[in-house]
Structure formats: structure tokens, C-alpha cells
Design a protein around this motif. Sequence first.
Motif, mmCIF file in Angstrom:
data_model
loop_
_atom_site.group_PDB
_atom_site.id
_atom_site.type_symbol
_atom_site.label_atom_id
_atom_site.label_comp_id
_atom_site.label_asym_id
_atom_site.label_seq_id
_atom_site.Cartn_x
_atom_site.Cartn_y
_atom_site.Cartn_z
ATOM 1 N N VAL A 3 29.036 -63.370 24.855
ATOM 2 C CA VAL A 3 29.380 -64.757 25.179
ATOM 3 C C VAL A 3 28.125 -65.476 25.661
ATOM 4 N N LYS A 4 27.374 -64.808 26.538
ATOM 5 C CA LYS A 4 26.152 -65.394 27.085
ATOM 6 C C LYS A 4 25.136 -65.667 25.971
ATOM 7 N N ASP A 5 25.142 -64.787 24.960
ATOM 8 C CA ASP A 5 24.221 -64.898 23.836
ATOM 9 C C ASP A 5 24.664 -65.943 22.813
ATOM 10 N N GLY A 6 25.797 -66.555 23.049
ATOM 11 C CA GLY A 6 26.296 -67.552 22.109
ATOM 12 C C GLY A 6 26.858 -66.941 20.841
ATOM 13 N N ARG A 7 27.477 -65.730 20.958
ATOM 14 C CA ARG A 7 28.078 -65.072 19.794
ATOM 15 C C ARG A 7 29.567 -64.824 20.029
ATOM 16 N N ASP A 44 22.868 -56.791 10.030
ATOM 17 C CA ASP A 44 22.144 -57.559 11.016
ATOM 18 C C ASP A 44 22.074 -56.734 12.301
ATOM 19 N N CYS A 45 20.957 -56.803 12.992
ATOM 20 C CA CYS A 45 20.779 -56.097 14.252
ATOM 21 C C CYS A 45 20.719 -57.114 15.378
ATOM 22 N N LEU A 46 21.459 -56.852 16.424
ATOM 23 C CA LEU A 46 21.461 -57.793 17.533
ATOM 24 C C LEU A 46 21.170 -57.030 18.820
ATOM 25 N N GLU A 47 20.026 -57.318 19.407
ATOM 26 C CA GLU A 47 19.659 -56.640 20.639
ATOM 27 C C GLU A 47 20.119 -57.477 21.825
ATOM 28 N N LEU A 48 20.880 -56.840 22.699
ATOM 29 C CA LEU A 48 21.359 -57.536 23.889
ATOM 30 C C LEU A 48 20.443 -57.204 25.073
ATOM 31 N N ALA A 49 20.645 -57.877 26.171
ATOM 32 C CA ALA A 49 19.783 -57.678 27.332
ATOM 33 C C ALA A 49 20.603 -57.217 28.535
ATOM 34 N N PRO A 50 21.037 -55.934 28.529
ATOM 35 C CA PRO A 50 21.814 -55.433 29.662
ATOM 36 C C PRO A 50 20.926 -55.210 30.884
ATOM 37 N N ALA A 51 21.554 -55.099 32.052
ATOM 38 C CA ALA A 51 20.806 -54.849 33.283
ATOM 39 C C ALA A 51 20.223 -53.439 33.274
ATOM 40 N N GLU A 52 20.889 -52.532 32.541
ATOM 41 C CA GLU A 52 20.470 -51.137 32.524
ATOM 42 C C GLU A 52 20.441 -50.634 31.093
ATOM 43 N N VAL A 69 25.569 -55.163 12.962
ATOM 44 C CA VAL A 69 26.653 -55.997 12.462
ATOM 45 C C VAL A 69 26.564 -56.006 10.938
ATOM 46 N N VAL A 70 27.667 -55.632 10.291
ATOM 47 C CA VAL A 70 27.686 -55.590 8.832
ATOM 48 C C VAL A 70 28.751 -56.550 8.331
ATOM 49 N N ALA A 71 28.338 -57.508 7.543
ATOM 50 C CA ALA A 71 29.251 -58.521 7.009
ATOM 51 C C ALA A 71 30.084 -59.158 8.127
ATOM 52 N N GLY A 72 29.422 -59.442 9.241
ATOM 53 C CA GLY A 72 30.083 -60.141 10.338
ATOM 54 C C GLY A 72 30.895 -59.254 11.267
ATOM 55 N N GLU A 73 30.949 -57.940 10.973
ATOM 56 C CA GLU A 73 31.728 -57.046 11.824
ATOM 57 C C GLU A 73 30.828 -56.048 12.540
ATOM 58 N N ILE A 74 31.133 -55.808 13.812
ATOM 59 C CA ILE A 74 30.365 -54.833 14.583
ATOM 60 C C ILE A 74 30.648 -53.437 14.010
ATOM 61 N N ALA A 75 29.604 -52.768 13.522
ATOM 62 C CA ALA A 75 29.793 -51.486 12.842
ATOM 63 C C ALA A 75 29.305 -50.309 13.675
ATOM 64 N N HIS A 76 28.334 -50.558 14.532
ATOM 65 C CA HIS A 76 27.712 -49.481 15.303
ATOM 66 C C HIS A 76 27.157 -50.094 16.573
ATOM 67 N N VAL A 77 27.334 -49.405 17.668
ATOM 68 C CA VAL A 77 26.794 -49.885 18.940
ATOM 69 C C VAL A 77 25.796 -48.847 19.427
ATOM 70 N N GLU A 78 24.541 -49.246 19.448
ATOM 71 C CA GLU A 78 23.511 -48.337 19.918
ATOM 72 C C GLU A 78 23.395 -48.503 21.431
ATOM 73 N N VAL A 79 23.611 -47.397 22.142
ATOM 74 C CA VAL A 79 23.567 -47.407 23.601
ATOM 75 C C VAL A 79 22.549 -46.357 24.025
ATOM 76 N N LEU A 80 21.493 -46.785 24.664
ATOM 77 C CA LEU A 80 20.435 -45.856 25.047
ATOM 78 C C LEU A 80 20.163 -45.934 26.542
#
Length: 104
Positions: free
Chosen positions: A19-23, A64-72, A79-90
Motif C-alpha cells: 500500500v505504501k509503495d502505491g501497489r 516483474d520483480c518488486l523489491e520492498l523496503a522492510p524494517a528487517e 510478479v507474473v502477469a500481474g499476480e504474485i508468484a513468489h515471495v523472496e524472504v531473506l
Amino acid sequence: MLLVDALPELAEELHELLVKDGRPELASQIPVLKIVDRCRCGDYFCASFYTQPKPNGSYGPGHDCLELAPAEGMLILDVVAGEIAHVEVLNRDGVRRRLLAVLP
Ligand SMILES: [Zn+2]
């Protein structure tokens, strides 16, 4: 398995960041996002998971790759064809522990 059931805090965090990212179109997918499988790479810092079946090879066009800015740690959405396909959590120990508990 729904993301909000397995990892409610992460789901909330993803929603807020999007939401903060405008998505809002991606944020609105979070409540219905399913964890299909977790990443099996075995890296100790990896807590990534699939929300669409794993592709054969790499994601094709419309990826499409979208990098977010988490606190940690790091959060990157595939995102593939507008749908979240994989969430990379490191580098998120808490998420990793919980993910391994629900998906051994
Ligand atoms: Zn991994």
C-alpha cells in the motif's frame, strides 16, 4: 495453505508495504495468497516461498520483480502477469522458523 493463516504477521507487513509503495492491486492479493511450497534451496537465511506453482526454468515474459523496503531483512516479490508468484524472504529468522514448521 493461506499466507494469512501460516504467516499472519508477514502477510500484514507485505500488505502495508505494498500500500505504501502505491501497489494496491498487489496488496489486495495478499488476503487470498496461498503458499504452494517453500523454497528448497537450503540456504540458512532463506525463507522464500511460492504462491503460484514453480515454473519450469525461469519466469517468462510478463515477469516483474518488486523489491520492498522492510524494517528487517529483504522482501522481493516476483510478479507474473500481474499476480504474485513468489515471495523472496531473506534474513528473516522468525519467518523462516515458522515456515519450516508449517512446511517441513
Ligand atoms: Zn531459497
